[in-house]
Design a protein around this motif. Structure first.
Motif, PDB file in Angstrom:
ATOM      1  N   LYS A  98       0.807  -1.222   0.000  1.00 44.07           N
ATOM      2  CA  LYS A  98       0.000   0.000   0.000  1.00 44.07           C
ATOM      3  C   LYS A  98       0.844   1.279   0.000  1.00 44.07           C
ATOM      4  O   LYS A  98       0.602   2.194  -0.789  1.00 44.07           O
ATOM      5  N   ALA A  99       1.857   1.356   0.853  1.00 44.04           N
ATOM      6  CA  ALA A  99       2.619   2.604   0.973  1.00 44.04           C
ATOM      7  C   ALA A  99       3.352   2.966  -0.322  1.00 44.04           C
ATOM      8  O   ALA A  99       3.173   4.069  -0.851  1.00 44.04           O
ATOM      9  N   PRO A 100       4.174   2.074  -0.885  1.00 41.93           N
ATOM     10  CA  PRO A 100       4.843   2.452  -2.141  1.00 41.93           C
ATOM     11  C   PRO A 100       3.872   2.591  -3.300  1.00 41.93           C
ATOM     12  O   PRO A 100       4.078   3.418  -4.199  1.00 41.93           O
ATOM     13  N   GLY A 101       2.790   1.799  -3.293  1.00 43.08           N
ATOM     14  CA  GLY A 101       1.801   1.910  -4.369  1.00 43.08           C
ATOM     15  C   GLY A 101       1.117   3.262  -4.365  1.00 43.08           C
ATOM     16  O   GLY A 101       0.970   3.902  -5.413  1.00 43.08           O
ATOM     17  N   GLU A 102       0.711   3.717  -3.187  1.00 48.33           N
ATOM     18  CA  GLU A 102       0.081   5.037  -3.095  1.00 48.33           C
ATOM     19  C   GLU A 102       1.098   6.146  -3.349  1.00 48.33           C
ATOM     20  O   GLU A 102       0.751   7.217  -3.859  1.00 48.33           O
ATOM     21  N   GLY A 103       2.360   5.886  -2.997  1.00 52.51           N
ATOM     22  CA  GLY A 103       3.410   6.852  -3.313  1.00 52.51           C
ATOM     23  C   GLY A 103       3.571   7.013  -4.812  1.00 52.51           C
ATOM     24  O   GLY A 103       3.781   8.127  -5.313  1.00 52.51           O
ATOM     25  N   MET A 104       3.446   5.906  -5.550  1.00 58.49           N
ATOM     26  CA  MET A 104       3.529   5.983  -7.008  1.00 58.49           C
ATOM     27  C   MET A 104       2.344   6.760  -7.575  1.00 58.49           C
ATOM     28  O   MET A 104       2.496   7.552  -8.503  1.00 58.49           O
ATOM     29  N   ILE A 105       1.156   6.563  -7.012  1.00 64.33           N
ATOM     30  CA  ILE A 105      -0.018   7.319  -7.458  1.00 64.33           C
ATOM     31  C   ILE A 105       0.217   8.816  -7.252  1.00 64.33           C
ATOM     32  O   ILE A 105      -0.065   9.634  -8.140  1.00 64.33           O
ATOM     33  N   SER A 106       0.757   9.185  -6.098  1.00 66.78           N
ATOM     34  CA  SER A 106       1.025  10.603  -5.823  1.00 66.78           C
ATOM     35  C   SER A 106       2.054  11.162  -6.799  1.00 66.78           C
ATOM     36  O   SER A 106       1.919  12.301  -7.277  1.00 66.78           O
ATOM     37  N   ARG A 107       3.081  10.378  -7.098  1.00 67.63           N
ATOM     38  CA  ARG A 107       4.108  10.852  -8.026  1.00 67.63           C
ATOM     39  C   ARG A 107       3.509  11.102  -9.413  1.00 67.63           C
ATOM     40  O   ARG A 107       3.790  12.106 -10.053  1.00 67.63           O
ATOM     41  N   ILE A 108       2.673  10.182  -9.874  1.00 66.29           N
ATOM     42  CA  ILE A 108       2.053  10.348 -11.190  1.00 66.29           C
ATOM     43  C   ILE A 108       1.170  11.598 -11.210  1.00 66.29           C
ATOM     44  O   ILE A 108       1.158  12.347 -12.194  1.00 66.29           O
ATOM     45  N   LYS A 109       0.449  11.846 -10.127  1.00 69.19           N
ATOM     46  CA  LYS A 109      -0.407  13.038 -10.060  1.00 69.19           C
ATOM     47  C   LYS A 109       0.428  14.313 -10.136  1.00 69.19           C
ATOM     48  O   LYS A 109       0.051  15.277 -10.807  1.00 69.19           O
ATOM     49  N   VAL A 110       1.562  14.319  -9.452  1.00 65.49           N
ATOM     50  CA  VAL A 110       2.434  15.492  -9.497  1.00 65.49           C
ATOM     51  C   VAL A 110       2.951  15.709 -10.916  1.00 65.49           C
ATOM     52  O   VAL A 110       2.918  16.828 -11.451  1.00 65.49           O
ATOM     53  N   LEU A 111       3.441  14.644 -11.554  1.00 63.95           N
ATOM     54  CA  LEU A 111       3.967  14.753 -12.909  1.00 63.95           C
ATOM     55  C   LEU A 111       2.892  15.181 -13.902  1.00 63.95           C
ATOM     56  O   LEU A 111       3.191  15.804 -14.927  1.00 63.95           O
ATOM     57  N   SER A 112       1.630  14.840 -13.612  1.00 59.33           N
ATOM     58  CA  SER A 112       0.521  15.127 -14.530  1.00 59.33           C
ATOM     59  C   SER A 112      -0.086  16.501 -14.300  1.00 59.33           C
ATOM     60  O   SER A 112      -1.058  16.871 -14.973  1.00 59.33           O
ATOM     61  N   GLY A 113       0.437  17.257 -13.346  1.00 61.67           N
ATOM     62  CA  GLY A 113      -0.095  18.581 -13.072  1.00 61.67           C
ATOM     63  C   GLY A 113      -1.387  18.562 -12.294  1.00 61.67           C
ATOM     64  O   GLY A 113      -2.145  19.541 -12.327  1.00 61.67           O
ATOM     65  N   MET A 114      -1.664  17.480 -11.564  1.00 58.95           N
ATOM     66  CA  MET A 114      -2.882  17.391 -10.760  1.00 58.95           C
ATOM     67  C   MET A 114      -2.615  17.922  -9.355  1.00 58.95           C
ATOM     68  O   MET A 114      -1.473  18.051  -8.920  1.00 58.95           O
ATOM     69  N   ASP A 115      -3.689  18.186  -8.650  1.00 57.52           N
ATOM     70  CA  ASP A 115      -3.604  18.635  -7.263  1.00 57.52           C
ATOM     71  C   ASP A 115      -3.418  17.404  -6.382  1.00 57.52           C
ATOM     72  O   ASP A 115      -4.325  16.590  -6.214  1.00 57.52           O
ATOM     73  N   ILE A 116      -2.228  17.264  -5.820  1.00 51.66           N
ATOM     74  CA  ILE A 116      -1.924  16.073  -5.030  1.00 51.66           C
ATOM     75  C   ILE A 116      -2.748  16.007  -3.739  1.00 51.66           C
ATOM     76  O   ILE A 116      -2.979  14.935  -3.191  1.00 51.66           O
ATOM     77  N   ALA A 117      -3.212  17.162  -3.273  1.00 53.68           N
ATOM     78  CA  ALA A 117      -3.999  17.199  -2.033  1.00 53.68           C
ATOM     79  C   ALA A 117      -5.461  16.847  -2.269  1.00 53.68           C
ATOM     80  O   ALA A 117      -6.196  16.597  -1.313  1.00 53.68           O
ATOM     81  N   GLU A 118      -5.889  16.831  -3.534  1.00 53.57           N
ATOM     82  CA  GLU A 118      -7.294  16.547  -3.850  1.00 53.57           C
ATOM     83  C   GLU A 118      -7.446  15.067  -4.227  1.00 53.57           C
ATOM     84  O   GLU A 118      -6.932  14.621  -5.249  1.00 53.57           O
ATOM     85  N   SER A 119      -8.110  14.332  -3.357  1.00 53.57           N
ATOM     86  CA  SER A 119      -8.307  12.901  -3.631  1.00 53.57           C
ATOM     87  C   SER A 119      -9.782  12.514  -3.611  1.00 53.57           C
ATOM     88  O   SER A 119     -10.113  11.337  -3.697  1.00 53.57           O
ATOM     89  N   ARG A 120     -10.656  13.525  -3.503  1.00 51.94           N
ATOM     90  CA  ARG A 120     -12.095  13.226  -3.438  1.00 51.94           C
ATOM     91  C   ARG A 120     -12.869  13.747  -4.640  1.00 51.94           C
ATOM     92  O   ARG A 120     -14.090  13.776  -4.620  1.00 51.94           O
ATOM     93  N   ALA A 121     -12.157  14.167  -5.669  1.00 55.07           N
ATOM     94  CA  ALA A 121     -12.807  14.643  -6.896  1.00 55.07           C
ATOM     95  C   ALA A 121     -12.004  14.168  -8.102  1.00 55.07           C
ATOM     96  O   ALA A 121     -10.778  14.051  -8.040  1.00 55.07           O
ATOM     97  N   PRO A 122     -12.673  13.882  -9.208  1.00 51.86           N
ATOM     98  CA  PRO A 122     -11.950  13.458 -10.423  1.00 51.86           C
ATOM     99  C   PRO A 122     -11.055  14.579 -10.944  1.00 51.86           C
ATOM    100  O   PRO A 122     -11.380  15.762 -10.817  1.00 51.86           O
TER     101      PRO A 122
END
Length: 533
Positions: free
Chosen positions: A201-225
Motif C-alpha cells: 500500500k505505501a509504495p503503491g500510493e506513493g507511485m499514485i502521488s508521483r504520477i499526479k504530481v507529474l501530470s499537473g494534478m492537485d496532489i492534495a485533492e483525492s475526493r474529486a476526479p
C-alpha cells in the motif's frame, strides 16, 4: 538471489527468441551503453523480462506461475524459514485447480528447492516466476526480502512499470487502490492483464502521488476526479512518452488511468492496418478527389483514429493545406495544422473557422451532432475533402445515422464518396500458432460448407507471453456510393434497402473470413462478425 543472467539468455536462445548472431552483435552495445546483456536484449527484441522467465520455465519443463490469478497459500508461506526466503525469494501458491506449487525464479538452486520441499512436502510442484512478481507477495512476511532496489521507491516503481508497459505494447495503464494495496493492470491488444501481484500500500500510493504530481494534478485533492497529462522518458536517453492521465476517487483510495499516446508513423500506414490491396487502391482513388466526404465508422476502440491518421499520411502535406479539429490531438503530423477541440472550441466552430483558411482537406475528429454534420457536408460540396468518424456498426449504417440526426438526404447522397467500417481483433502469434482442419460447423460459419479448409488456433509461447496472440489487425468493411445509391438515399430508403442496392459494398464478414483462412487471426476472434455478409 535471482537466476543467473546467462541461464536466462541460454533459455532465450533455446526458445528461439533470438540467435547467437544477434547475441554477439549486441554485446558491443551492452558494453557501450553499460547496460546488462539481458536489458539490451529486452529492448532490442521488444520483450519484457517475463518472456525470458517463460523461456526458462520451458527449458526446465516447468509451468510459468501466473501469480496474479493464483492464490498464495499464506499458511504454507509462513512455514518457510526467513533465511530461506532471503536466500531465494519463493512463494507457495495454488493454481485454479487447487494444486500447490512452489513459485521461484531460479529452479536450479537445488539447496533452496530441497529445503522448501522438505517443509511443504515432496508432492509440491515447482513453477517459475519473475522476481518482480514475487517481491510484492513476500513484502507482508519479509519487507526487505526478494525486492529489487526500486521496489519501495515510487520513482523506480513507476520507471519499471512504464518500461514494462511499453515492452508489452500496452495502450492503457490502470492503477487502482484496493483493500490490501494497489493493483496495476495493463491493456494489451485490447485485453486487460495484471502486472504482477498487488503492490504494497505505501509504495503503491506513493507511485499514485508521483504520477499526479507529474501530470499537473492537485496532489492534495483525492475526493474529486481530475485530468492531466505528462511526458516521461521510459529510460535514460529515450524519447519521452506522452500520456493522458485521469483520476477518480474509489472506495479504498484513488484510481488512475494512463492512456499511452503512441506515435510510430512507420507502423501506422494504410499498408500496415490490414486492409486488402484492392480496398487500399480504391481508397487512394477516392482521396484523389478534390471534394466529398470520407467517413470511418465503428464502436469506441475500433481503431478509427489510427485509420484517419494513416489516411492523412497518404496526403501530400506540402502541396495541400490540411487542417484538423481533434479531441484530443493524439499524434502530431508535420505540415498539418491540428486544432485541439473542446472547451471554447467546438467541432462545428472549428470547421466554420477552417473555411476561412483556404483549406484543401479538413479532418473533424467526430461527427456528434447535426451542427457539425451539416457544416461538414456543406464543406464537402464546396470544393473540400472532408474526413471524419461516426459511431455506427456498419458502413451503410452511417448513411441512416446522418439522416437520423437531421441531415438532408440529398446532401448525404451527393457528398459521400466512401465509408469504411472497422473492428480490431487480435492477431495470432506467428511463432506458435497451430494449423488444423476446420470442423463442419466451423466451415459453415466461414461460408465454406462441404469444403475442406485449414484454420489456425493460439498455442502460447514466450514471445506472446503465453497468450497465443501478439498485436492486433483491423477487419474492414467499405461502401463506395454511386449515383444509383445516391438516388436511393435521397428517396428515403432504409438501411436494409440501401444494403441491397449497394453494388460496391465490401462486407465485414468477408474480410473476417479471409483473415481467418489466411492464418492472421483465429475463428474465435472473428466469430461475432462472420454474420455481417
Amino acid at each position: 538471489m535471482s537466476v543467473n543472467e546467462n541461464a536466462l539468455i541460454n533459455a532465450g536462445i533455446q526458445a528461439s527468441l533470438f540467435d547467437r548472431d544477434q547475441l554477439n552483435r549486441l554485446r558491443t552495445l551492452s558494453r557501450v551503453s553499460r547496460q546488462s546483456m539481458l536489458e539490451v536484449l529486452s529492448l532490442e527484441l521488444g520483450l519484457p523480462r517475463a518472456a525470458f522467465y517463460m523461456a526458462l520455465a520451458d527449458a526446465h519443463g516447468l509451468p510459468y506461475a501466473r501469480l496474479e490469478s493464483w492464490t498464495v497459500d499464506d499458511a504454507a508461506l509462513a512455514r518457510l524459514p526467513a533465511s530461506l526466503l532471503k536466500r531465494q525469494p519463493m512463494v507457495p501458491a495454488r493454481d485454479g485447480d487447487g494444486a500447490l506449487f512452489l513459485a521461484l525464479s531460479d529452479p536450479t538452486d537445488q539447496v533452496a528447492v530441497e529445503t522448501a520441499l522438505r517443509v511443504l512436502g515432496a508432492q509440491t510442484r515447482l513453477a517459475v516466476a519473475e522476481p518482480a512478481a514475487l517481491a510484492p507477495l513476500l513484502s507482508r512476511f519479509l519487507p526487505a526480502s526478494g525486492r529489487e532496489e526500486n521496489q519501495d521507491d515510487p520513482v523506480g516503481m513507476f520507471d519499471a512499470l512504464l518500461r514494462d508497459a511499453l515492452l508489452r505494447r500496452a495502450s492503457d495503464i490502470h492503477i487502482e487502490s484496493v483493500r490490501d494495496g494497489v493493483r496495476v493492470r495493463l491493456r494489451v491488444d485490447g485485453r486487460m492483464q495484471a502486472w504482477g501481484g498487488v503492490l504494497p500500500k505505501a509504495p503503491g500510493e506513493g507511485m499514485i502521488s508521483r504520477i499526479k504530481v507529474l501530470s499537473g494534478m492537485d496532489i492534495a485533492e483525492s475526493r474529486a476526479p481530475q485530468d492531466g497529462g505528462l511526458n516521461y522518458p521510459a529510460r535514460e536517453g529515450a524519447e519521452p512518452v506522452e500520456m493522458r492521465v485521469a483520476s477518480v476517487p474509489i472506495k479504498f483510495g484513488e484510481r488512475l488511468t494512463l492512456r499511452v499516446m503512441k506515435s510510430d508513423p512507420g507502423r501506422q500506414t494504410l499498408d500496415s492496418l490490414g486492409m486488402s490491396a484492392a480496398m487500399i487502391a480504391r481508397l487512394r482513388g477516392v482521396l484523389d478527389h478534390p471534394h466529398g466526404i470520407v467517413l470511418v465508422t465503428g464502436p469506441t476502440g475500433s481503431g478509427k483514429s489510427t485509420t484517419l491518421y494513416a489516411v492523412l499520411r497518404e496526403l501530400d502535406a506540402n502541396a495541400l493545406n490540411i487542417l484538423t479539429a481533434e479531441d484530443p490531438v493524439e499524434q502530431v503530423i508535420p505540415g498539418i495544422s491540428q486544432v485541439q477541440a473542446g472547451g471554447k472550441t467546438s467541432f462545428a466552430g472549428a470547421l466554420r473557422s477552417f473555411l476561412r483558411h483556404d483549406p484543401d482537406v479538413i479532418l473533424v475528429g467526430e461527427i456528434r451532432d447535426l451542427e457539425t454534420a451539416d457544416v461538414a457536408l456543406k464543406a464537402a460540396t464546396t470544393g473540400h475533402l472532408v474526413l471524419s468518424t461516426l459511431h455506427t456498426n456498419t458502413a451503410v449504417g452511417a448513411i441512416t445515422r446522418l439522416a437520423d440526426i437531421g441531415c438532408e438526404r440529398f446532401l448525404i447522397g451527393s457528398t459521400l464518396h466512401g465509408i469504411i467500417a472497422q473492428r480490431l481483433v487480435r492477431m495470432l502469434c506467428p511463432h506458435c500458432r497451430k494449423p488444423r482442419p476446420a470442423g463442419e460447423e466451423e466451415a459453415r460459419l466461414l461460408g465454406l460448407e462441404g469444403r475442406a479448409a485449414e484454420i489456425h488456433e493460439p498455442a502460447g509461447c514466450p514471445r506472446c507471453l503465453g497468450t497465443g496472440y501478439r498485436g492486433r489487425i483491423g477487419l474492414f468493411e467499405a461502401l463506395w456510393p454511386d449515383g444509383e445509391l445516391a438516388e436511393k438515399v435521397a428517396s428515403g430508403a432504409g438501411e436494409r434497402e440501401l444494403a441491397r442496392a449497394a453494388r460496391d459494398y465490401w462486407r465485414l464478414g468477408e474480410d473476417a473470413r479471409d483473415k481467418v483462412l489466411g492464418g492472421l487471426t483465429s475463428l474465435a476472434e472473428v466469430r461475432p462478425y462472420l454474420h455481417i455478409f
